[in-house]
Design a protein around this motif. Structure first.
Motif, short mmCIF file in Angstrom:
data_model
loop_
_atom_site.label_atom_id
_atom_site.label_comp_id
_atom_site.label_asym_id
_atom_site.label_seq_id
_atom_site.Cartn_x
_atom_site.Cartn_y
_atom_site.Cartn_z
N HIS A 30 0.31 -0.84 -0.29
CA HIS A 30 -0.04 -0.37 -0.43
C HIS A 30 0.48 1.66 0.03
N LEU A 31 2.43 1.46 0.79
CA LEU A 31 2.61 2.71 0.80
C LEU A 31 3.68 2.50 -1.11
N ALA A 42 4.29 9.33 4.55
CA ALA A 42 5.18 8.29 4.77
C ALA A 42 5.40 7.05 6.28
N ALA A 43 3.68 6.64 6.60
CA ALA A 43 3.42 5.55 8.08
C ALA A 43 2.33 5.12 6.82
N VAL A 44 1.91 3.71 7.50
CA VAL A 44 1.02 3.45 7.46
C VAL A 44 -0.58 4.01 8.10
N ARG A 50 -9.51 2.26 5.15
CA ARG A 50 -9.90 1.35 4.19
C ARG A 50 -8.25 0.24 4.00
N TYR A 51 -7.94 1.01 3.20
CA TYR A 51 -5.76 0.10 3.19
C TYR A 51 -5.38 0.03 4.61
N ARG A 52 -5.43 1.16 5.34
CA ARG A 52 -4.48 0.66 6.74
C ARG A 52 -5.17 -0.56 8.10
N GLN A 59 -6.93 -10.23 9.25
CA GLN A 59 -7.59 -11.52 9.34
C GLN A 59 -9.13 -10.59 9.52
N THR A 60 -9.64 -10.01 9.54
CA THR A 60 -11.11 -8.99 9.45
C THR A 60 -11.07 -8.57 8.14
N ALA A 61 -9.83 -7.97 7.59
CA ALA A 61 -10.45 -7.69 6.19
C ALA A 61 -10.40 -8.42 5.32
N PHE A 62 -9.75 -9.41 5.50
CA PHE A 62 -10.47 -10.63 4.79
C PHE A 62 -10.53 -12.13 5.09
N ALA A 63 -12.03 -11.23 6.20
CA ALA A 63 -12.27 -13.00 6.27
C ALA A 63 -12.75 -13.88 5.65
#
Length: 177
Positions: A30-31, A42-44, A50-52, A59-63
């Motif tokens: 993503h960066l 510069a950072a997450v 959404r990307y953060r 685990q939750t994002a791609f459940a």
């Protein structure tokens, strides 16, 4: 001959350890993407929410998807997400190879595994989207039988590609991916 063995692709389990390397790979993906889009951060913590969320809690994002990790020994060398089929199509997302692992077949191994998973899941086709400036990725997808198709995503500079699950032979070429 090369001095690195081919990567091992594993399906990330529902109880995967948070330090298995996936979050780091997603953060790098993503960066780098934000930088390529002309919106470097510069950072997450500065990524769009959404990307953060994907980086902080994959685990939750791609459940509802399958996450594949390419491992080089105990080190995560690459990742790929493949969704469950919807209307006969699975989608590949977040294909990323760690820079130090490029050129050793990581992306090809992940794509082979994703296509096999899609076939076992009953998908008729697999689709993906890729930024037009990622010419190396586009060439890899074309070697795997993906062709450009009508866009389902209206974001500028996004190329949508698709290939049938059956009837298109898997690519066994490992160099350059």
């Amino acid at each position: 001959m090369h001095d690195h063995p081919e990567p091992t692709v594993v399906r990330r389990s529902a109880t995967a350890a948070p330090d298995d390397g996936l979050s780091g790979l997603l953060a790098d993906y993503h960066l780098q993407t934000e930088q390529e889009k002309g919106r470097p951060v510069a950072a997450v913590a500065e990524l769009p929410a959404r990307y953060r969320a994907e980086v902080e809690d994959p685990q939750t994002a791609f459940a509802d998807a399958v996450v594949l990790l390419a491992m080089d020994g105990d080190t995560a060398a690459g990742c790929l997400v493949v969704t469950a089929p919807v209307a006969g199509r699975s989608e590949i997302k977040r294909l990323w190879t760690a820079p130090g692992s490029r050129g050793r077949g990581v992306a090809s191994a992940l794509l082979d595994a994703a296509l096999g998973h899609a076939a076992r899941s009953g998908a008729d086709a697999v689709r993906l989207s890729v930024w037009r400036w990622r010419s190396g990725a586009i060439a890899l997808y074309e070697r795997f039988g993906f062709t450009v198709t009508t866009s389902w995503d209206e974001r500028e500079d996004l190329v949508c590609m698709e290939r049938p699950v059956r009837g298109a032979p898997p690519c066994t070429e490992r160099s350059g991916s």
